[in-house]
Design an enzyme around this catalytic site. Structure first.
Site, PDB file in Angstrom:
ATOM      1  N   GLU A 686      13.510   2.109  55.637  1.00 40.23           N
ATOM      2  CA  GLU A 686      13.713   0.467  55.670  1.00 40.23           C
ATOM      3  C   GLU A 686      12.310   0.043  55.707  1.00 40.23           C
ATOM      4  O   GLU A 686      12.269  -1.354  55.587  1.00 40.23           O
ATOM      5  CB  GLU A 686      14.668  -0.237  56.126  1.00 40.23           C
ATOM      6  N   ASP A 710      16.179  -4.434  54.429  1.00 42.61           N
ATOM      7  CA  ASP A 710      14.836  -4.593  55.140  1.00 42.61           C
ATOM      8  C   ASP A 710      13.796  -3.955  54.218  1.00 42.61           C
ATOM      9  O   ASP A 710      12.531  -4.740  54.275  1.00 42.61           O
ATOM     10  CB  ASP A 710      14.818  -3.749  56.439  1.00 42.61           C
TER      11      ASP A 710
HETATM   12  C1  PEP Z   1      19.179  -2.745  55.804  1.00 43.31           C
HETATM   13  O1  PEP Z   1      18.255  -3.155  56.275  1.00 43.31           O
HETATM   14  O2  PEP Z   1      19.413  -2.253  54.560  1.00 43.31           O
HETATM   15  C2  PEP Z   1      20.434  -2.356  56.414  1.00 43.31           C
HETATM   16  C3  PEP Z   1      21.187  -1.646  56.252  1.00 43.31           C
HETATM   17  O3  PEP Z   1      20.229  -2.602  58.002  1.00 43.31           O
HETATM   18  P1  PEP Z   1      20.803  -3.989  58.209  1.00 43.31           P
HETATM   19  O4  PEP Z   1      21.091  -4.759  57.096  1.00 43.31           O
HETATM   20  O5  PEP Z   1      21.565  -3.655  59.526  1.00 43.31           O
HETATM   21  O6  PEP Z   1      19.051  -4.576  59.019  1.00 43.31           O
HETATM   22 MG    MG Z   2      17.837  -3.005  58.223  1.00 41.01          MG
END
Ligand code: PEP
Ligand code: MG
Length: 825
Positions: A686, A710
């Site tokens: 990410e 992210d």
């Molecule tokens: C993301 O960043 O795509 C993810 C799945 O993590 P979160 O949304 O919990 O930051």
């Molecule tokens: Mg994330």
């Protein structure tokens, strides 16, 4: 003057394009056509001999520019070129411009006495105005060409009153008139801040996007500058030679009448509901308008009310994340930001401190002032954000007054009828009780409406005052597809809507039943379609929706719902409950991902200027090794009996991955057990650096799961919680796709699998692209699973790979979406 030839398969098309081009360029341009085949009814086709004839008729010593439609038109034109004598051939230019737009731009430019090269160049840019207007990104709108140099010329300003501004025809007239003098004329759209551009180019002028009422500035230099400006002014006075009809005042938009017995509103969430009215009429909360008697105590009360509201919002966020997904839950991130907004808070604190107002009065006024500012904005979507602000305002006010926050509490199933709903109201609705939603006010872009759609509750908004006359217990039927509310519906209406409700429920049931089966592409690749969950309690619903496992257990919710760290035993119990509910299906447990948008209230962290770039995710885990170790021990204890996978969030470097793997080994050693057989240890991709160095990470990570939420935020520099940059945050952007492609390529070399667990995984437009890039696991909020499984079953991998390869070369997320749409038509 350069001659023009239009070659088309269709005689009618060639003649039509010529008519349009003459309209813009004027009747005197030298324009000939070669359309269709040489027979009385002009059958479709192209013929090189006809093209030679057209070139001869359009002949000019200045040259001839030939535009063609497609395929054999190009071949015939090339053949025609071969058939011409040498001295003529070198003056003929075959131009690859778009046929219609190119013809128009070429005609206007030829009329100005431009060279064949200039005419062809202008024709090639013919698509620019359309791209600029429709928001595509292949051509930027109106590149500024230097700036006005008022010292060396004269400028005039004009307001364009034409109904569609300077669209093609008036723009063409502008170019013709402005170019008819020995002067360099430039023009800028002052209202939109675009330009200046040369007035000799139709494309450049059209891409200024001059709309009705826009002010333009025209600058002329050179011997005939004054005459050029006078002519432009005269042209503007003549309405750019277009008839200008004064704008009619907009008629008040009356609510459309519904069929007999129905009130019409705006269809907001699809589906049908039948039931009795459940009225919700919140009593207004009155803020006493008194001076502040004890400013210090009032200030303290304000801070307490804000803190209590922040907790409520966190609970709303967690509830929505669990029920419908993290994306919708992000609505509440914006609510939390309102509570920190200095523009809102500073005047409140000042009024209290100065003794002018009590906390409730000062707070209410500040909310009203700011909400009115939002409501004055032009953009519908932004205007709708005033409702979010008022929702937060109401919650704080209720805490200040020591009364419960007003909200719908349904005693039994029925259709909720209310003036309007806040996002907090909608977040608390149980679809088993709220069968439908009917509101007098509000719009389809409100966050309450978005939540209703995500919860699958049929809704109609904007029904007006008549909805408020409905009394508790009245029989109702709501048609969320047509935007109608029937009061005491007739037996016929009831029967029809009941039939539709039944059919829809049946279709949903069969999609869910089918969802239990594995998702295989047409060529037999099995794709794991998994669920994102935040607690063990969500797993039965995910299994019911057909999940093949859990691809992302966001463990932070275990940590956030409480006042202190959960112990190793408590964590083990939670992971075990989740694993048992999955009944042998695999589960990816992500280690604690707090920090930035997810602060842990009981974990003191120094303030950071850029928390999204600060100590979050694994960075915090490595800084607080004690927390990470406790969590890893709990995971390892469960992994001995269940197929668990460990995943680290926010990995940016190989060193971090190594440190994280070492922590896993240390946790097992601390427990005195070997690492459970088959325990996969993977990472989230990410951060762009992880994707770009995936080949270095792949030997040491058992799998990659791409966190597109992210990854998109960091790639496009667009804060995922900031609605004003939401339009930038489309994970189908080719830049993000290229990072996913790099991840998949590196993983394939080392025999690792790649999943996607960001919101993109649940977006059906992305399914073929992701599979084409090499992704084999998709993890999403449970309600998206049946639809994505169905989509996977329609994927042909060969075509998906071609689609994905094309997507990487496209310029924008919009272009990728259009390309997918075309491929699936
Ligand atoms: C993301 O960043 O795509 C993810 C799945 O993590 P979160 O949304 O919990 O930051
Ligand atoms: Mg994330």
């Amino acid at each position: 003057m350069v001659g023009l030839v239009l070659v088309s398969h269709s005689w009618k098309l060639a003649e039509g394009a010529a008519e349009l081009a003459r309209e813009m360029g004027g009747p005197e341009i030298k324009l000939e056509t070669a359309g269709g085949l040489d027979a009385p009814d002009h059958p479709v086709g192209t013929d090189a001999v006809l093209v030679v004839g057209a070139i001869e008729r359009a002949w000019s010593e200045d040259g001839v520019v030939v535009l063609m439609d497609l395929g054999s038109a190009v071949l015939s034109a090339e053949m025609a070129l071969e058939m011409l004598p040498d001295d003529r051939r070198e003056k003929v230019l075959l131009c690859e411009a778009p046929f219609i737009e190119g013809a128009v731009a070429a005609a206007v430019t030829a009329k100005l006495g431009a060279s064949a090269e200039q005419v062809a160049a202008e024709a090639r840019g013919g698509l620019a105005p359309k791209i600029a207007h429709l928001g595509g990104e292949q051509a930027a709108p109106a590149e500024a060409e230097g700036s006005f140099d008022a010292a060396h010329g004269r400028t005039i300003r004009l307001v364009v009153a034409n109904p569609h501004g300077l669209h093609a025809r008036p723009a063409a007239r502008f170019v013709q008139v402005a170019s008819g003098f020995e002067a360099d004329v430039r023009v800028a759209n002052v209202s939109a801040g675009r330009g200046p551009v040369t007035a000799r180019s139709l494309n450049a002028v059209a891409t200024l996007g001059v709309g009705r009422g826009d002010e333009i500035e025209v600058l002329a230099t050179g011997p005939e500058a004054d005459r050029a400006l006078d002519a432009v002014r005269a042209l503007a006075d003549r309405g750019f030679d277009e008839e200008i009809v004064p704008e009619e005042p907009a008629a008040p938009t009356a609510r459309p009448a519904g069929p007999a017995g129905a009130i019409a509103g705006v269809a907001t969430s699809p589906g049908v509901a039948l039931g009795v009215a459940r009225r919700f009429q919140p009593a207004p909360l009155e803020a006493p308008d008194r001076a502040s008697t004890d400013p210090a105590a009032e200030l303290e009360a304000l801070e307490e009310a804000i803190a209590a509201t922040a907790e409520d919002i966190e609970a709303q966020r967690a509830a929505v994340a669990g029920r419908v997904g993290a994306y919708q839950a992000a609505i509440f991130d914006a609510h939390r930001l309102f509570l920190q907004d200095e523009m809102l808070l500073d005047p409140v604190r000042a009024a209290i401190r100065d003794g002018d107002r009590s906390a409730p009065g000062a707070w209410s006024s500040s909310i009203e002032v700011m909400a009115s500012e939002w409501e004055a904005l032009e953009d519908d979507y932004m205007r709708a954000r005033a409702a979010d602000l008022r929702s937060v305002g109401l919650q704080v006010l209720a805490h200040l007054l020591g009364v419960p926050v007003p909200g719908p509490r349904l005693e039994g199933p029925g259709i909720l009828v209310a003036p309007d709903l806040t996002p907090a109201d909608a977040a608390g609705l149980d679809p088993a009780l709220a069968l439908g939603i009917a509101t007098a006010f509000g719009g389809p872009t409100s966050h309450a409406a978005i939540l209703a759609r995500s919860l699958g509750i049929p809704a109609v908004v904007g029904l007006g005052e008549p909805a408020l006359q409905v009394t508790e217990g009245t029989a109702l039927a709501l048609d969320g597809d047509a935007g109608l509310l029937y009061i005491e519906p007739s037996p016929d209406v009831t029967a029809e809507l009941e039939e539709r409700r039944r059919t829809r429920a049946e279709a949903d049931r069969s999609a869910r039943a089918e969802a239990r089966a594995p998702a295989r592409t047409l060529d037999g690749l099995t794709v794991e379609v998994a669920a994102n969950v935040g607690s063990p309690e969500e797993i039965p619903a995910a299994v019911d929706a057909g999940c093949d496992g859990v691809g992302l257990f966001r463990t932070e919710f275990l940590f956030m719902e409480r006042g202190q760290m959960p112990s190793e035993d408590e964590q083990e119990a939670a992971y075990r409950r989740a694993a048992e509910a999955l009944d042998g299906r695999p589960m990816v447990v992500r280690t604690l991902d707090v920090g930035a948008d997810k602060p842990l209230p009981y974990l003191a962290q120094p303030p950071e200027a850029n928390p999204f770039l600060g100590v979050r995710g694994l960075r915090l885990g490595l800084e607080r090794a004690d927390l990470l170790e406790t969590q890893l021990r709990a995971i390892i204890r469960v992994a001995g009996d269940h197929p668990l996978r460990v995943m680290f969030p926010m990995v940016a470097t190989l060193e971090e991955l190594r440190a994280a793997r070492a922590a896993v080994d240390a946790a097992a050693q601390g427990l005195g057990v070997p690492l459970p057989e088959g325990l996969q240890v993977g990472i989230m991709v990410e951060v762009p650096s992880a994707a770009l160095t995936a080949s270095a990470l792949a030997p040491e990570a058992d799998f990659f799961s791409v966190g597109t939420n992210d990854l998109t935020q960091y790639t496009l520099a667009a804060d995922r919680g900031n609605e004003r940059v939401a339009a930038l945050s489309d994970a189908l952007h080719p830049a993000v796709l290229r990072l996913i492609a790099a991840t998949c390529a590196a993983a394939a070399e080392h025999g690792r699998w790649v999943g996607v667990c960001g919101e993109l995984a649940g977006d059906q437009a992305a399914t073929p692209v992701l599979l084409g890039l090499g992704v084999t696991e998709l993890s999403m909020s449970a309600p998206s699973i049946p639809g994505v499984k169905r989509r996977v079953r329609a994927v042909d991998l060969g075509r998906a790979r071609e689609l994905a390869a094309r997507a990487l070369e496209l310029p924008s997320a919009g272009a990728v979406r259009r390309s997918v749409e075309r491929a699936t038509d």
